[in-house]
Every structure is written in structure tokens, then in C-alpha cells.
Design a protein around this motif. Sequence first.
Motif, PDB file in Angstrom:
ATOM      1  N   THR A 115       0.836  -1.206   0.000  1.00 44.10           N
ATOM      2  CA  THR A 115       0.000   0.000   0.000  1.00 44.10           C
ATOM      3  C   THR A 115       0.870   1.255   0.000  1.00 44.10           C
ATOM      4  N   VAL A 116       1.899   1.255   0.869  1.00 44.83           N
ATOM      5  CA  VAL A 116       2.789   2.422   0.949  1.00 44.83           C
ATOM      6  C   VAL A 116       3.505   2.631  -0.389  1.00 44.83           C
ATOM      7  N   VAL A 117       3.986   1.528  -0.967  1.00 39.36           N
ATOM      8  CA  VAL A 117       4.688   1.611  -2.254  1.00 39.36           C
ATOM      9  C   VAL A 117       3.737   2.159  -3.326  1.00 39.36           C
ATOM     10  N   HIS A 118       2.481   1.766  -3.220  1.00 40.46           N
ATOM     11  CA  HIS A 118       1.462   2.213  -4.172  1.00 40.46           C
ATOM     12  C   HIS A 118       1.346   3.746  -4.121  1.00 40.46           C
ATOM     13  N   PHE A 119       1.390   4.315  -2.899  1.00 41.62           N
ATOM     14  CA  PHE A 119       1.243   5.769  -2.746  1.00 41.62           C
ATOM     15  C   PHE A 119       2.552   6.529  -2.950  1.00 41.62           C
ATOM     16  N   CYS A 120       3.640   6.008  -2.382  1.00 45.17           N
ATOM     17  CA  CYS A 120       4.927   6.737  -2.427  1.00 45.17           C
ATOM     18  C   CYS A 120       5.760   6.386  -3.646  1.00 45.17           C
ATOM     19  N   GLY A 121       5.393   5.319  -4.331  1.00 41.33           N
ATOM     20  CA  GLY A 121       6.252   4.832  -5.409  1.00 41.33           C
ATOM     21  C   GLY A 121       7.410   4.059  -4.794  1.00 41.33           C
ATOM     22  N   THR A 122       8.279   3.519  -5.654  1.00 47.04           N
ATOM     23  CA  THR A 122       9.392   2.721  -5.119  1.00 47.04           C
ATOM     24  C   THR A 122      10.659   3.549  -5.030  1.00 47.04           C
ATOM     25  N   GLY A 123      10.535   4.854  -5.225  1.00 47.63           N
ATOM     26  CA  GLY A 123      11.717   5.730  -5.147  1.00 47.63           C
ATOM     27  C   GLY A 123      12.334   5.682  -3.761  1.00 47.63           C
ATOM     28  N   GLU A 124      13.657   5.512  -3.739  1.00 45.88           N
ATOM     29  CA  GLU A 124      14.364   5.400  -2.457  1.00 45.88           C
ATOM     30  C   GLU A 124      14.152   6.644  -1.595  1.00 45.88           C
ATOM     31  N   ASN A 125      14.221   7.824  -2.224  1.00 50.61           N
ATOM     32  CA  ASN A 125      14.096   9.068  -1.471  1.00 50.61           C
ATOM     33  C   ASN A 125      12.720   9.268  -0.857  1.00 50.61           C
ATOM     34  N   SER A 126      11.669   9.003  -1.660  1.00 48.51           N
ATOM     35  CA  SER A 126      10.318   9.224  -1.134  1.00 48.51           C
ATOM     36  C   SER A 126      10.026   8.253   0.009  1.00 48.51           C
ATOM     37  N   LEU A 127      10.492   7.012  -0.142  1.00 52.14           N
ATOM     38  CA  LEU A 127      10.289   6.032   0.936  1.00 52.14           C
ATOM     39  C   LEU A 127      11.084   6.434   2.181  1.00 52.14           C
ATOM     40  N   ILE A 144      13.438  20.190  16.525  1.00 58.96           N
ATOM     41  CA  ILE A 144      12.870  20.236  15.170  1.00 58.96           C
ATOM     42  C   ILE A 144      13.938  20.629  14.128  1.00 58.96           C
ATOM     43  N   PRO A 145      14.741  21.718  14.362  1.00 59.61           N
ATOM     44  CA  PRO A 145      15.787  22.032  13.366  1.00 59.61           C
ATOM     45  C   PRO A 145      16.775  20.883  13.145  1.00 59.61           C
ATOM     46  N   VAL A 146      17.175  20.207  14.236  1.00 62.62           N
ATOM     47  CA  VAL A 146      18.135  19.097  14.095  1.00 62.62           C
ATOM     48  C   VAL A 146      17.507  17.949  13.298  1.00 62.62           C
ATOM     49  N   THR A 147      16.216  17.666  13.584  1.00 60.38           N
ATOM     50  CA  THR A 147      15.531  16.574  12.874  1.00 60.38           C
ATOM     51  C   THR A 147      15.395  16.884  11.388  1.00 60.38           C
ATOM     52  N   VAL A 148      14.967  18.115  11.071  1.00 51.31           N
ATOM     53  CA  VAL A 148      14.804  18.513   9.663  1.00 51.31           C
ATOM     54  C   VAL A 148      16.143  18.436   8.933  1.00 51.31           C
ATOM     55  N   ALA A 149      17.198  18.990   9.567  1.00 48.97           N
ATOM     56  CA  ALA A 149      18.529  18.958   8.947  1.00 48.97           C
ATOM     57  C   ALA A 149      18.983  17.513   8.752  1.00 48.97           C
ATOM     58  N   GLY A 150      18.697  16.654   9.751  1.00 55.54           N
ATOM     59  CA  GLY A 150      19.093  15.241   9.684  1.00 55.54           C
ATOM     60  C   GLY A 150      18.416  14.506   8.537  1.00 55.54           C
ATOM     61  N   ILE A 151      17.109  14.758   8.361  1.00 59.22           N
ATOM     62  CA  ILE A 151      16.363  14.088   7.277  1.00 59.22           C
ATOM     63  C   ILE A 151      16.903  14.550   5.914  1.00 59.22           C
ATOM     64  N   ILE A 152      17.145  15.879   5.780  1.00 57.57           N
ATOM     65  CA  ILE A 152      17.677  16.405   4.510  1.00 57.57           C
ATOM     66  C   ILE A 152      19.047  15.788   4.228  1.00 57.57           C
ATOM     67  N   TYR A 153      19.891  15.727   5.271  1.00 57.55           N
ATOM     68  CA  TYR A 153      21.231  15.150   5.100  1.00 57.55           C
ATOM     69  C   TYR A 153      21.148  13.694   4.623  1.00 57.55           C
ATOM     70  N   MET A 154      20.296  12.899   5.293  1.00 57.34           N
ATOM     71  CA  MET A 154      20.215  11.467   4.935  1.00 57.34           C
ATOM     72  C   MET A 154      19.697  11.283   3.507  1.00 57.34           C
ATOM     73  N   MET A 155      18.743  12.153   3.099  1.00 63.45           N
ATOM     74  CA  MET A 155      18.147  11.976   1.768  1.00 63.45           C
ATOM     75  C   MET A 155      19.089  12.391   0.637  1.00 63.45           C
TER      76      MET A 155
END
Length: 425
Positions: free
Chosen positions: A81-93, A183-194
Motif C-alpha cells: 500500500t505504501v509503495v502504491h502511494f509513495c512509489g518505489t523511489g528510495e528518497n520518497s520512501l 525540530i531544526p536538528v531533525t529537519v537537517a538530519g532528514i535532509i542530510y540522509m536523503m
Amino acid sequence: MSPAVKCLILLAVVALLFVTELIPLAITAMGGAIACGLLGFIPAKQVFSGLSNSTVVLFAGMFVVGAAMFYTGLAQKIGNTVVHFCGTGENSLMFGLMFVGAALSSVLSNTGTAACLLPVALGICSAAKIPASRQLMPLAFACGLGGIITMVGTPPNIIANGALEAAGIADKFGFFEFAWIGIPVTVAGIIYMMFLGKYLLPKAELDADQEIEQEVEANETSASKQVVSGVILLLVVLTMAIGIKGVSLEMAAIIGAIVCVLTGCLTEKQAYASIDWVTIFLFAGMMPVSTAMDKTGAGKLIAEWTVGLMGGIPSPLVVTAVLFILSCALTQFMSNTASAALLCPIGVAISKQLGADPKAVLMAIAVAASCAFASPVGTPPNTLVLGPGGYKFMDYVKAGTGLVIVSFIVSLIVIPIVWPFFPGK
């Protein structure tokens, strides 16, 4: 030679064996615990106390609850179901998993969140046909980052508040005050990982063992069993979130695991097989080592040495940076709770000496204690994904070090703005 120095030597040996993986991680961890007992750092009866630690029980229970979702076919269904909505793109997942992980762990236990999302993430990876090693570490990191957002998200935050209370400072941290940095650390962390971190993750192709783990064939895809296993997970998560009096996280997990077996979502044999024993022994072995660092004064020795390096009267920003680095270095091998408990009183003492507001220094220590990204033993979510993701020690060093640096830079910018060192000047 003092016990503290002996303990530091032992820690160096353990660290070396972790990095080189000459012997399996779990054996190194348990060996470290036994050595602490033999050298008299801790009483002999405490050597295996890690095995009775409640977090170990939480791990075991959630492994079983998670496995039930696989054996009934529910995890695969959610994955599709998640793949159906997000696609199989590594970044979106990756974004989806990290966002959900961080959001949940801000109010739930980081460990509980990682344990609940692990089977879902494996289901998604299996449906999207991507190796689990590409998504599980980002998920564990997000659970660590999300914990910083509220007072109850992670133990170091509660300890920092306790240190203010112990020092007789009336102006304590508010429940959501941690969000200013969380929140700033989390946002920066997600951007860094992606955008950067993902290139440092192992490109492990699934070997036969993991293939089996990731593609656990559902025993039977009876819709009723899927509903039952889903309801069990939901009830376990809700119980953890609401915090029912008299029901601990571990009790919720184990009750869930027992009900999974009783309702036939998986057999008793499958339940035992679903527990990742490397995770259990790695965590249980490092608990006594962490206690030994505390009891022998090895942790304190490192702290005092660092403070000595700063010279006479350093600027508060230097103190914050140094204590962040120290807290972060300790937390890669000690539990985040132990390193925060060790450094918070030191932070208060130094800031009093400088006449600075201790809030900024304590915030740096608490945030850094949650930045245990560069080793699998620093925080339970990292340990939890080690087996299922098929990671090696150095994978954490490669992908996690950059995230630690990002957190450090964000903290040094945000903390002095939100909590000035000399308020009113």
C-alpha cells in the motif's frame, strides 16, 4: 594503575574489536561485560544484569509482535500500500519512514517506535524490491532525532531537567522547549540522509539469510489473522503512547507477543526464531560496561581531562562545543542516559564558574547524548536494525558521522540564539 585507567584501556580494546569486527559484535560486548566483572569494576552478580534489563525484554517482545505481522502477511500488505502511494523511489520512501519515525518517537520511546516500525519498513522494502539496508539505518536515526523534540522523547532530556533541579535552579525546561532545537536538528538530519547520507549507506545485496528474513512467506493470508496481528500492534503502540498506570512498555510488548502466539498469528517456534539474538546480547553486554565506566570514574576522567584542555576561562560557546563533542563521543559507547547523567552536573558546575546560564550548556549535552549515530551500540534503535539490515560496525561510522557533524553545526547555531549564555546582558 587506578580502576578508571584500567577501565579506559578495556574500553579502548572493546572499541577496537567493534571497529575491526575480528570477533562477532555480540561476543565482544559480552566479553567486555565479563572482563568488567573479572577486573572487579562491577560485582560479579552484575555481569549479566544487562540480560534482565527491561529494554532487552522490550526488544524481544516487539520482535515477536513484528514477526506476527509478517507471518500473517500484514506487513507485506502495508508495504504494498505504501509503495502504491509513495512509489518505489528510495528518497520518497526514506522521507516517509524518517518523518513517521521522528514524529512518533518525539512522544513515544525511541526504542518502541523503531521496534514498531521495523516490520513495516521491512514489508515496504520487500514490496519495493530494495535492500532493507538502504532504509533501516535512516529509520533508526530518525527515531533518535525525533526523541530530542519533547521532554519525554528521550532520557537525556529528562536528566538535563533533573540537573537544573538538583542545582537549585528554578527556571527549568518546559515540555516542548526542547522542540526549539529538536525540530531544526531533525529537519537537517532528514535532509542530510536523503541527499548525502544515502550514498554512504551499504549497497548490500540481500544474501540468502536476509532474503528469508525479508521475504518471510506468510503462513496463511487469512484476512482475519491479518486484522488480529494489526490490532495487537495498534493496541501495543497505543498502550505505550498513553502510558497506562501499572503497565510498562515491556509489559505491553510481552503481552502483545503472548497474544500473537495464543491467537495463532505465529507459532511458538516462529516466535523464538524471530528474536534477533545479536541485538539482545550486544545491548545486554554493553550495559555493564557502561555501568563500569560510571563506577570506576573512567567517564569522569575523560570529562575532567577535557575540561582541563579548555584552559582557564574559556568562552561559553567553546564550553558548549567541547561538552557537545565530549557527550557525543561518550554516547557512542555508553548509554545516552549514562553519558548525560555523567556530564550534566559537570556542565552546571562549569557554567556557574563562568557565570553563564547553564541551560545552553545542558541543552548541548542532552542533544549530543542523543546523537549516538556513529556506532550500533550507542542507542537501542541502532542496535535493533543491526541484524535485520545486515550492517557492520563501520557502516554506522560511515553514514552516522556526517549526521553527527550536521547536528553539531545546527546546535552551535541554534542553542546560543534560543538560550543566551548571559541573558539580560
